[in-house]
Structures are given as structure tokens and as C-alpha cells.
Design a protein around this motif. Structure first.
Motif, PDB file in Angstrom:
ATOM      1  N   GLY A 733       0.904  -1.239   0.003  1.00  8.84           N
ATOM      2  CA  GLY A 733      -0.174  -0.093   0.056  1.00  8.84           C
ATOM      3  C   GLY A 733       0.699   1.154  -0.030  1.00  8.84           C
ATOM      4  O   GLY A 733       0.447   2.241  -0.746  1.00  8.84           O
ATOM      5  N   ASP A 734       1.910   1.247   0.705  1.00  5.13           N
ATOM      6  CA  ASP A 734       2.816   2.400   0.604  1.00  5.13           C
ATOM      7  C   ASP A 734       3.422   2.805  -0.688  1.00  5.13           C
ATOM      8  O   ASP A 734       3.553   4.029  -1.210  1.00  5.13           O
ATOM      9  N   VAL A 735       3.949   1.422  -1.338  1.00  3.14           N
ATOM     10  CA  VAL A 735       4.444   1.729  -2.706  1.00  3.14           C
ATOM     11  C   VAL A 735       3.510   2.317  -3.543  1.00  3.14           C
ATOM     12  O   VAL A 735       3.646   3.295  -4.446  1.00  3.14           O
ATOM     13  N   ALA A 736       1.907   1.933  -3.337  1.00  7.70           N
ATOM     14  CA  ALA A 736       1.104   2.410  -4.111  1.00  7.70           C
ATOM     15  C   ALA A 736       0.805   3.806  -4.028  1.00  7.70           C
ATOM     16  O   ALA A 736       0.378   4.643  -5.064  1.00  7.70           O
ATOM     17  N   THR A 737       0.781   4.258  -3.094  1.00 10.53           N
ATOM     18  CA  THR A 737       0.571   5.545  -2.520  1.00 10.53           C
ATOM     19  C   THR A 737       1.443   6.418  -3.291  1.00 10.53           C
ATOM     20  O   THR A 737       1.219   7.521  -3.774  1.00 10.53           O
ATOM     21  N   GLN A 738       2.688   6.070  -3.013  1.00  6.34           N
ATOM     22  CA  GLN A 738       3.982   6.895  -3.676  1.00  6.34           C
ATOM     23  C   GLN A 738       3.592   7.063  -5.247  1.00  6.34           C
ATOM     24  O   GLN A 738       3.841   8.106  -5.842  1.00  6.34           O
ATOM     25  N   GLY A 739       3.451   6.053  -6.032  1.00  9.92           N
ATOM     26  CA  GLY A 739       3.247   6.108  -7.473  1.00  9.92           C
ATOM     27  C   GLY A 739       1.764   6.748  -7.743  1.00  9.92           C
ATOM     28  O   GLY A 739       1.864   7.671  -8.511  1.00  9.92           O
ATOM     29  N   GLU A 740       0.742   6.717  -6.784  1.00  3.77           N
ATOM     30  CA  GLU A 740      -0.589   7.591  -7.104  1.00  3.77           C
ATOM     31  C   GLU A 740      -0.317   9.085  -6.893  1.00  3.77           C
ATOM     32  O   GLU A 740      -0.721   9.853  -7.510  1.00  3.77           O
ATOM     33  N   ARG A 741       0.669   9.486  -6.024  1.00  3.51           N
ATOM     34  CA  ARG A 741       0.966  10.852  -5.482  1.00  3.51           C
ATOM     35  C   ARG A 741       1.867  11.279  -7.138  1.00  3.51           C
ATOM     36  O   ARG A 741       1.522  12.700  -7.307  1.00  3.51           O
ATOM     37  N   VAL A 742       2.748  10.639  -7.589  1.00  2.62           N
ATOM     38  CA  VAL A 742       3.170  10.851  -8.775  1.00  2.62           C
ATOM     39  C   VAL A 742       2.155  11.259  -9.858  1.00  2.62           C
ATOM     40  O   VAL A 742       2.289  12.210 -10.572  1.00  2.62           O
ATOM     41  N   ALA A 797      11.474  21.939   0.469  1.00  4.38           N
ATOM     42  CA  ALA A 797      10.019  22.390   0.164  1.00  4.38           C
ATOM     43  C   ALA A 797       9.678  21.216  -0.959  1.00  4.38           C
ATOM     44  O   ALA A 797       8.498  20.937  -0.866  1.00  4.38           O
ATOM     45  N   ALA A 798      10.528  20.930  -1.923  1.00  2.00           N
ATOM     46  CA  ALA A 798       9.984  19.727  -2.901  1.00  2.00           C
ATOM     47  C   ALA A 798       9.239  18.341  -2.060  1.00  2.00           C
ATOM     48  O   ALA A 798       8.390  18.020  -2.420  1.00  2.00           O
ATOM     49  N   GLY A 799      10.168  18.153  -1.046  1.00  6.29           N
ATOM     50  CA  GLY A 799       9.645  16.701  -0.176  1.00  6.29           C
ATOM     51  C   GLY A 799       8.421  17.081   0.487  1.00  6.29           C
ATOM     52  O   GLY A 799       7.454  16.299   0.638  1.00  6.29           O
ATOM     53  N   ASN A 800       8.254  18.252   0.782  1.00  8.74           N
ATOM     54  CA  ASN A 800       7.013  18.797   1.521  1.00  8.74           C
ATOM     55  C   ASN A 800       6.021  18.866   0.583  1.00  8.74           C
ATOM     56  O   ASN A 800       4.521  18.439   0.979  1.00  8.74           O
ATOM     57  N   PHE A 801       6.114  19.221  -0.603  1.00 11.29           N
ATOM     58  CA  PHE A 801       5.079  19.367  -1.511  1.00 11.29           C
ATOM     59  C   PHE A 801       4.539  18.013  -1.943  1.00 11.29           C
ATOM     60  O   PHE A 801       3.371  17.566  -1.988  1.00 11.29           O
TER      61      PHE A 801
END
Length: 813
Positions: A733-742, A797-801
Motif C-alpha cells: 500500500g505504501d508503494v502504491a501511495t507513492q506512485g499515485e502521488r506522482v 520544500a519539494a519533499g513537503n510538496f
């Protein structure tokens, strides 16, 4: 007349003390074994003679990888002129061959004065110190035990030596002592295990064979070569059916038409289509494809059955058709649509609305073919020993020969208890391609010495040779009362990937035998092997690395993963049945262990091992990230300054980037050459997580499918499985979340975030257009490598965004 052959064990136990100095191995996982006939690791000289690689030509082997073991062979052919007994009125002759304390007997014939036995006896010269060989012709119904019809004696020192490829020694007639006209035809010679009579001979090593069925027990000690049948894929498309009398469902369903299925059974495998779509009152359509594994000769037909489901849980047969497999065309390419379809008549089979004398129940439209351009997988792809297509017309010529010398084993664990002491009756099985070999069983020895050599043709170097050692369950007091109920116990397995071997080099190493047990991992000793891979042309081997591993039909018309798993299980079942019908049989548990039949089942141990493999794989990337972080934080100022200079040089001269990268990788490859493996890889217990696994997890892995454990044990294992699967679910689920954020950057899931990112991309496009790329890369690199004095401990700032971007996790239930 059935065989009634018995070896009487009157010899003392085998003395292994004299071999211990030669057979001792160190306690490490890879040990230096006793010297083989081919010596240690050496370059091959004239070990393998090539007779060519064309069609019909064969490869020759010099049988030099193993130690020569000399045997005294006695071939008892027949007898004539035997006298008639005055007591019984006839003669029931049999032959007894005696050498020292070893005694072997043939079967006997009733009332026959000219019997023919054609039996071969083999006595190891290492175990026998007698100087006289005696051959007695006896009468089974003799009054006194020591009475005999006649005998022939030979001086062992005068027996001739035969060395293959010399022709077999011609048997001669020898006159029996004390018999006027009695003669026996014999051939006596000294040979090695390379003799043609070695495999079929009755060995004195098996003189102490125990068991209920003595004949079967002795036969199970023989060494044999097995060949698996040629396997084909049967592709059967069930298209439609016509003139089928409809079956109506019950009154509760208001007389609607029942769901009609088509089932096809080939051997013990049955596949079923989906419910048909009705084209009319008596016309049905399926248009579904079913795939089976079949073996030559095609003695089992395909049976098509049309069934109707009249009630939930109740099916009635409408009709069936028996389809011989010889009716289907053998296809060697991708001409799928060009295969001719056929109509077959359905026979009535218990239909309630049809008269008993009816012989027509409709007809079915089929398209079928036998696929010869595929390779039928019978083992996991990662351990495949053969990738050739079924059709011989499509096979490449062999590129080399693999020679394996099964020398022996040391320190085997006792697998059974006989007369209050532990013992092992071990034999080795090797499998490569379609050829299986089984060594002879060395009876009652924890340090067996086989010294047998076998040869295979090699068609692809990226294949795996599999060997395993088993304990013969036919031998021992425990087998007497159970018949075939016992199974050959596993002692251990070895895999050798041919691509890890250098050409024309003999590898003589000891491999550790490890097997899983519900109580934990067991180290059952070591097996010593001598392996040599020989090729004629290195260029032909190198060219194979650029070609597909499987035949091209696997890529043009690929099967799904579920189909491949089902077809592999069918192939394993067919091979197990065929090899179990040989004599002596290669038992089902042996075939399943060699083919890794349980590799698809769930195992916590395998899951942990695969997780640690992925972790080790990513450790290099993690080390690179840590090294880069140390550079950015100036942990080693000298290294950071050198990286700055290299970075500025590559930015100013970008044409040096690719040459520098390739030169660096080639330098690393040359540097690691001195660290290359000198021996084939061993079974790694630590990599397999076998030493630290809980016994209950091992018991779960070795459990049958479906389970045979009580409900409370299954409940505990289910709760544990839920816990492990929950952690896996969280990571996925964590991996899927990072991909969906992209993905959400440009999908307007968050309008403000997408607006900011779109404006940033527009500004970046303008800046990168008006600014030279070298300046952009130089500024970005220097900013990344800036000194810690100019860094902040707060996230960028990029990581926070990025962490504020939405995902689809909030829409899940």
C-alpha cells in the motif's frame, strides 16, 4: 518362470577404515573430496572424443571422471546333459556361484535337463579375497543341502581382463565334475563399471538385501537410465453444438433452459467451459479454448462430455464423444486459424428424454491440434534443464556434452533402523533434459561409493543439472510388512547451473546434502561429484546468449501464468506415472522431489528468504545513497573535492560521460575476476532461511495440500498468515501511495497542487530554454553537493510538496 534369485549375505560387513584417509572431508560447506579418476580440477585433455554433432551422430565418452572399480563378472548362460535324480524322477536345476563367503543363485526350472538362465553376477574385487571361483549346478529337490549335480572351478588369478570397447567375451561350454555328459556354458572375465553387463548384473554388494519381496528388493538396487516421454500441448477449441435436445430446469425456475457446459477429460485431467450462449432451441455456442498436456504414444483418448445443470449441485449428461488424439493435426508453427475444424457426433448417455435405442444426441464442432513448437515445461523455469520444442524438426543441434561422475557420498545420516542399529541404503538420481539416471543402491553403508559416469548432450548452457540422493525403502525390515506403502526418503538435493562452469575443465567437489524436516533443517552428509562441460565451438555458445531462452511460439502465442502452472502440474503427473511403470520403477515421490512439485505452495520460510534476497539486491543502491549523502555532508572532504572536480569535468565535457561510465564498469569487472567462484554454487542454508525457521513453520511447509492437520493448528497458522500478510499489505500500500502521488501531479485531484506544478513546469521550460544545459546541470549539482553549513535540518520544500499530494488510499473502504 519367474525369477527366484537370492543373494545370501555371509560376508563380513564392508570395511571402510582403509578408505577413510582417502575419503575424509573437511567440515566446511565446500570440501576437497577423495581423488577421482580424472584427478582434481584440471584442464581436459583427451577425455571426450567427438564423433561430430550432425544428425544421427553420437558423442563418445572415455569414462575417466570416476575411479575404476574392478569386478569379477560371471555370465551363466545355460546347461545341458544334466542327469535325472533317482529320488524325484527329474531335475529342477539352478546354478550357485560362490566366491569366498559370497554366494549367488539363479532361478530354478522344473523338470528341465537343458535350462537357460542367461544371468550375470558381479563381485567387487575390493571386498573379496578368495582365490577360487566355484560354479555349482544344483537340484532344488536334493535331499542333502550340500549335494550338487556338478561344479566348475576357476582360478581367479587366471581370469582374463576385458576393457571396453572390446567385444563381449564369448561364453564356453565347461564340463561338470563328476557328471558324465553334463556341461554348463559360462563366461568369466574381469571388467570395470564401464562394462555393458554392469547395469543388469546381480551385484554381490546387494548380498545383504533385506525385505519382504526379495526379488523386487534386489531389482530395486540396479542402476538404470530412464527417458521421459515426448510431451505435447493439445489445444482444443470447443466452438458450438447443434441438434442437442434441450433440458429444462425445474418447475421452481419456471421451465427455463438449463445451463449447458462442455467438459473435456484427457487422462486424469478434466477442464470445463463456461455456460453456453444459446443460438436457438437446439443450438449452443461456447467458442472457448482448452489446453492439455499429452504424451506419446497417444493411447488415451480425449472424452468430451456435454452436461446441463438442471438444479444447483445437480448436472445431467446430455451426450459425449470419444476423440482419439491421432485425429488431430500436429502443428509446428503459428497457423492457428488454418487448423481444420471438425464435427463430431455425440453419443447418448443416460438422457431422460431420449429413447433407449437412440444412438444420436447431437453433434459438436471442434478445432484441435497438437502443438509441437512449444516446450512443455515439467520443472520450474528457473531450474529448467531443457528448453527445446517438442518437434525434433525445430530443435537446434547440440553445442556440447555434459559428463557427470557420481563418485560417492560421505557421512550420510542413518535413515532407518534395522536390528537395533541405524543404516542407509542410498542411491543417487540425476536429471537433465529428458534423460534421468539412477545409480545402483549401495546397501547398508553411510559412505557409499558409486563411481558411475553418465553423459548428456547440451543444447543450451543456461540450464541446470539436478541431482538428489534417496534412501531405498524397498530394502530393510520395515519394508517387509508394508509392501509399497513406504516412500523413498529424501537425503538431499544438488543443483549445478551449467553456465557457471568453465569449458573443458573438471570440477571435483563435495556438495552438502540438506533437507527440510518438521523438526528443522537436517545436514545429511556430502556427495562428491565430478562434472565436466565440453563444447566444440565457443562461438556457438556465445551466440546462444543473444537468442530467446524458450521457443518463439512462447512469445508469439504466450500462455497465461495460471495456464502454465496448471500445464506444468499435468506434465509432472504424466512423467511420474510413466517412470513409475519402469522396472525398477522411479517412484512418484522421487520424481516430484526432482521436479520441485511443491514450489508453488505457500511457505513463510520462502517468503522470508525472498524478502531478504530483495533486501540484499537493494543494498547496493542503499549504499550508493549513503555514499552520496556522506559526500553532500562533507564527511570526507578529500573525496568530496575529487567528486566536485569529476562532476565539473563531465559537465564541461559531456561527451566523456558515457565512455567514463563504461570504462568504470569494465574496470570493476576485471577487478572482480580474481574473486570469481572456483567451484559450482552450493545449496545455501542461510540464504534459504532454513536454520532460523520455527519448527511449526517447517511443519506447515511440509504439510499436504489440502492440509491434514487438526483444526486448532490450522487456526493458529491462519492467524499467523494474516499477521504476515498484513505487513506485506502495508508495504504494498505504501508503494502504491507513492506512485499515485506522482500520477496526481497532473490529474487535478488537488487543483492547487496541480496548478503550482503546472506553473513550475512552465517556468522551468522557459529557464531551461534560455539557459545552456551545462549551466543548469552545474548549478543543480553544486547545490546538491553544497557544504553542511548551507543546509537546514528541516525537510525541503519539494519533499513537503510531494508528501501533501493526494492518493487513492482515502477512497478505499
Amino acid at each position: 518362470m519367474a525369477y527366484q534369485y537370492v543373494f545370501h549375505a555371509q560376508a563380513p560387513p564392508v570395511r571402510v577404515e582403509e578408505y577413510k584417509a582417502k575419503d575424509a572431508m573437511a567440515q566446511s560447506q565446500v570440501r576437497e573430496p577423495w581423488p577421482a579418476g580424472g584427478g582434481g580440477t584440471r584442464v581436459r585433455g583427451t577425455g571426450v572424443g567427438w564423433m561430430g554433432l550432425g544428425s544421427g551422430e553420437r558423442l563418445a565418452s572415455s569414462y575417466d571422471l570416476v575411479e575404476q572399480m574392478h569386478y569379477l563378472y560371471v555370465r551363466v548362460v545355460k546347461a545341458r546333459g544334466l542327469p535325472v535324480s533317482a529320488v524325484t524322477g527329474g531335475c529342477n536345476p539352478y546354478v550357485e556361484v560362490r566366491l569366498g563367503n559370497y554366494r549367488g543363485t539363479t532361478r530354478y526350472y522344473e523338470r528341465k535337463a537343458t535350462p537357460e538362465w542367461n544371468q550375470v553376477f558381479a563381485f567387487s574385487r575390493e571386498r573379496v579375497q578368495a582365490t577360487v571361483l566355484e560354479v555349482f549346478v544344483r537340484d532344488k529337490d536334493a535331499v542333502a543341502r550340500d549335494d550338487y549335480v556338478g561344479k566348475v572351478a576357476f582360478d581367479v588369478g587366471e581370469v582374463p581382463m576385458r576393457v571396453p570397447p572390446d567385444s563381449p567375451l564369448a561364453p564356453q561350454w565347461y564340463r561338470l565334475e563328476n557328471v558324465r555328459d553334463g556341461e554348463v556354458m559360462l563366461a568369466v572375465w574381469v571388467g570395470t563399471q564401464a562394462d555393458e553387463a554392469f547395469a543388469d548384473a546381480w551385484h554381490a554388494d546387494a548380498a545383504s538385501v533385506r525385505g519382504g519381496d526379495g526379488v523386487a528388493a534386489v531389482q530395486s538396487t540396479r542402476s538404470k537410465v530412464y527417458v521421459t516421454p515426448k510431451l505435447w500441448y493439445l489445444r482444443l477449441s470447443v466452438l458450438e453444438a447443434q441438434d442437442v435436445i434441450p433440458i429444462l430446469a425445474g418447475a421452481g425456475d419456471k421451465g427455463r433452459h438449463a445451463e449447458v457446459f462442455a467438459k473435456v477429460q484427457v487422462g486424469g485431467v478434466m477442464l470445463r467451459t463456461k455456460p453456453s450462449s444459446a443460438r436457438g432451441l437446439t443450438s449452443l455456442a461456447w467458442n472457448e479454448e482448452l489446453v492439455f498436456v499429452v504424451a506419446e504414444p497417444f493411447d488415451e483418448p480425449a472424452v468430451l462430455i456435454v452436461e446441463a445443470r438442471v438444479h444447483p449441485g445437480k448436472d445431467e449428461i446430455v451426450g459425449r464423444a470419444v476423440l482419439p488424439l491421432t485425429l488431430f493435426e500436429k502443428r509446428l508453427d503459428q497457423r492457428g486459424a488454418a487448423t481444420q475444424s471438425q464435427w463430431f457426433s455425440l453419443e447418448p448417455f443416460g438422457h431422460p428424454l431420449r429413447l433407449p435405442e437412440a444412438t444420436f444426441a447431437g453433434r459438436v464442432h471442434l478445432r484441435g491440434c497438437l502443438e509441437g513448437a512449444f516446450h512443455v515445461m515439467d520443472e520450474p523455469t528457473m531450474y529448467a534443464s531443457d528448453t527445446r520444442p517438442t518437434a525434433r524438426q525445430l530443435c537446434r543441434p547440440p553445442i556440447g556434452v555434459l559428463e557427470v561422475g557420481v563418485l560417492g557420498a560421505q557421512g550420510l545420516a542413518p535413515m532407518k533402523t534395522v536390528d537395533g542399529r541405524g543404516t542407509t541404503d542410498a542411491y543417487c538420481v540425476a536429471k537433465y533434459g529428458q534423460k534421468w539416471v539412477r545409480t545402483r543402491t549401495v546397501v547398508d553403508s553411510c559412505s557409499p561409493r558409486w563411481n558411475e559416469q553418465y553423459t548428456w548432450e547440451v543444447y543450451d548452457p543456461c540450464t541446470v543439472l539436478t541431482l538428489a540422493v534417496f534412501d531405498n525403502c524397498h530394502i530393510g525390515n520395515a519394508a517387509a510388512g508394508n509392501g509399497g506403502a513406504l516412500k523413498d526418503q529424501r537425503i538431499g538435493k544438488v543443483r549445478i547451473r551449467l553456465s557457471a562452469l568453465e569449458m573443458d575443465k573438471v570440477y571435483t567437489n563435495a556438495h552438502q546434502l540438506v533437507v527440510l524436516h518438521p523438526s528443522g533443517v537436517r545436514k545429511n552428509g556430502d556427495i562428491c561429484l565430478a562434472v565436466r562441460l565440453t563444447c566444440l565451438s565457443l562461438a556457438s555458445v556465445v551466440c546462444l546468449y543473444g537468442q530467446p531462452l524458450l521457443p518463439k511460439m512462447h512469445y508469439i502465442q504466450p500462455f497465461t501464468i495460471a495456464q502454465l502452472d496448471g500445464l506444468r502440474r499435468q506434465a509432472m503427473s504424466i512423467i511420474a506415472v510413466r517412470l513409475s511403470r519402469a522396472e525398477p520403477p522411479l517412484r512418484r515421490e522421487v520424481v516430484e522431489y526432482m521436479l520441485d512439485a511443491d514450489s508453488h505452495l505457500w511457505s513463510i520460510r520462502r517468503s522470508k528468504a525472498n524478502f531478504f534476497r530483495v533486501t540484499a539486491l537493494l543494498s547496493g543502491a542503499a549504499s550508493t545513497v549513503r555514499w552520496l549523502a556522506d559526500l553532500c555532508h562533507w564527511r570526507n572532504p578529500a573525496t568530496t573535492i575529487l567528486v566536485h572536480l569529476l562532476f565539473v569535468t563531465l559537465v564541461c565535457f559531456p561527451e566523456l560521460i558515457l565512455p567514463t561510465m563504461f570504462l568504470y564498469m569494465s574496470t570493476i569487472g576485471v577487478w572482480n575476476y580474481r574473486r570469481r567462484a572456483r567451484r559450482p554454487p552450493q545449496m545455501d542454508v542461510r540464504l534459504s532461511c532454513a536454520e532460523v525457521t520455527h519448527p511449526d513453520e517447517l511443519d506447515e511447509e511440509l504439510d499436504t495440500f489440502p492440509t491434514s492437520r487438526p483444526n486448532d493448528v490450522v487456526r493458529v497458522r491462519y492467524d499467523r498468515l494474516r499477521s504476515v500478510a498484513g505487513r506485506i499489505q502495508t508495504v504494498v500500500g505504501d508503494v502504491a501511495t507513492q506512485g499515485e502521488r506522482v500520477r496526481s501531479l497532473l490529474t487535478w485531484r488537488d487543483p492547487r497542487a496541480t496548478t503550482l506544478f503546472t506553473v513550475f513546469c512552465l517556468v522551468a521550460a522557459v529557464v531551461s530554454y534560455v539557459t545552456p544545459f551545462r549551466v543548469v546541470a552545474l548549478v543543480a549539482g553544486l547545490y546538491l553537493l553544497r557544504h553542511p553549513r548551507f543546509r537546514s535540518r528541516m525537510p525541503s520544500a519539494a519533499g513537503n510538496f510531494f508528501k501533501r499530494l493526494p492518493s487513492r488510499a482515502d477512497t478505499m473502504i
